[in-house]
Write an enzyme that holds these catalytic residues in place. Structure first.
Site, PDB file in Angstrom:
ATOM      1  N   GLY A  90       0.833  -1.200   0.000  1.00 50.85           N
ATOM      2  CA  GLY A  90       0.000   0.000   0.000  1.00 50.85           C
ATOM      3  C   GLY A  90       0.864   1.245   0.000  1.00 50.85           C
ATOM      4  N   ASP A  92       0.759   5.601   1.651  1.00 49.24           N
ATOM      5  CA  ASP A  92       0.039   6.660   2.361  1.00 49.24           C
ATOM      6  C   ASP A  92      -0.296   7.801   1.408  1.00 49.24           C
ATOM      7  OD1 ASP A  92       0.169   5.496   5.064  1.00 49.24           O
ATOM      8  OD2 ASP A  92       2.321   5.743   4.781  1.00 49.24           O
ATOM      9  N   LYS A 102       5.463   6.375   2.245  1.00 40.08           N
ATOM     10  CA  LYS A 102       5.094   5.169   2.958  1.00 40.08           C
ATOM     11  C   LYS A 102       5.680   5.213   4.362  1.00 40.08           C
ATOM     12  CE  LYS A 102       5.423   1.170   1.107  1.00 40.08           C
ATOM     13  NZ  LYS A 102       4.117   0.862   1.786  1.00 40.08           N
ATOM     14  N   GLY A 103       5.169   4.350   5.224  1.00 43.22           N
ATOM     15  CA  GLY A 103       5.700   4.274   6.569  1.00 43.22           C
ATOM     16  C   GLY A 103       4.713   4.626   7.654  1.00 43.22           C
ATOM     17  N   GLY A 104       3.455   4.902   7.261  1.00 39.33           N
ATOM     18  CA  GLY A 104       2.445   5.180   8.267  1.00 39.33           C
ATOM     19  C   GLY A 104       2.246   4.012   9.210  1.00 39.33           C
ATOM     20  N   GLU A 111       9.963  -2.357   4.072  1.00 37.34           N
ATOM     21  CA  GLU A 111       9.189  -2.154   2.845  1.00 37.34           C
ATOM     22  C   GLU A 111      10.070  -1.658   1.708  1.00 37.34           C
ATOM     23  OE1 GLU A 111       4.748  -1.082   4.597  1.00 37.34           O
ATOM     24  OE2 GLU A 111       6.216   0.502   4.354  1.00 37.34           O
ATOM     25  N   LYS A 129      -5.703   8.428  -1.697  1.00 31.69           N
ATOM     26  CA  LYS A 129      -4.249   8.460  -1.514  1.00 31.69           C
ATOM     27  C   LYS A 129      -3.532   9.192  -2.657  1.00 31.69           C
ATOM     28  CE  LYS A 129      -4.753   6.090   2.202  1.00 31.69           C
ATOM     29  NZ  LYS A 129      -4.405   4.673   2.298  1.00 31.69           N
TER      30      LYS A 129
END
Length: 260
Positions: A90, A92, A102-104, A111, A129
């Site tokens: 996925g 963010d 990313k990294g939420g 990842e 998004k």
């Protein structure tokens, strides 16, 4: 039951179900972390059980690994896999060039390693998004615990020279304690509002002592599959320069929803 899902969950589900079709038997597949990636793992588990799909999954977090094993997916490490055919995860945020934040979910380091060790990366997301410019979602930066306040100060100083709207940084918390990543590190969230030059920022951030990795994924994603609450999915392929749309059907008694 699918009828009990919110529109946003339906959007995540149809994107995940469409992405699962790219996985073929014999593949080595990176499995992302987060709510949308969890739908993917469930969809792939169903294909393993009902269609005989056989592949090996490399999870990007302990949470994903636990879910993958639970649904019957063979789990191996990246070192065992060596190299991956495909990673599905996925995001963010993503922009029109398929650059990501990313990294939420706190797994940005694994990842990014897994995604860059793959022939192809597919991102699955709901339409919310998609942004014109990255930065509304806080940018996660993983730092080692030793001297994290010094790393934070250096980051804030460096941001003065960057094309960003905000410069506030906060330590991610888990209750009253700092959030700890799978690698035992902390996460600083950078509240930038808008990132004018994501490529430049990513390079600068990673030069700060104590920084392990940042959540900007630049030139890593090859394809994004966007789900909508009415069952439509849109696929954007950055390499082919194509955009296609179709509809994913699902039934009310789908086994995937039994424990939702």
């Amino acid at each position: 039951m699918s009828g009990e899902l919110s529109p946003i969950d339906k959007a995540k589900f149809v994107a995940a179900k469409r992405a699962a079709e790219f996985v073929q038997s014999g593949m080595r597949v990176g499995l992302g972390t987060g709510s949308t990636a969890a739908w993917l793992v469930r969809c792939l588990g169903e294909k393993v059980r009902e269609e005989g799909l056989r592949f090996r999954g490399v999870p990007t977090s302990t949470r994903t690994a636990e879910l993958a094993r639970e649904v019957g997916i063979e789990v191996i490490s990246l070192d065992e896999a060596g190299w991956l055919d495909l990673t599905i995860d996925g995001a963010d945020e993503f922009d029109s060039e398929l650059n990501l934040i990313k990294g939420g979910g706190g797994a940005l380091l694994q990842e990014k390693i897994v995604a860059t060790a793959s022939d192809e990366m597919i991102v699955i997301a709901d339409a919310a998004k998609h942004v014109e410019t990255l930065g509304a979602f806080p940018l996660p930066v993983e730092v080692i615990p030793f001297g994290w306040t010094a790393s934070q100060a250096l980051l804030e100083e460096a941001l003065v020279t960057m094309d960003v709207l905000g410069r506030k940084t906060t330590l991610r918390m888990n209750g009253e304690r700092p959030y700890i990543t799978d690698e035992g590190n902390y996460i600083l969230d950078l509240h930038l509002s808008r990132i004018g030059n994501a490529r430049q920022l990513a390079m600068l951030v990673n030069q700060i002592p104590g920084v392990v990795e940042n959540g900007l994924f630049i030139d890593i994603c090859d394809r994004v599959i966007i789900g909508y609450g009415d069952g439509r999915v849109e696929t954007r392929d950055i390499n082919a320069g194509t955009v296609s749309e179709e509809r994913v059907e699902f039934v009310e008694d789908d086994n995937l929803f039994r424990d939702i």
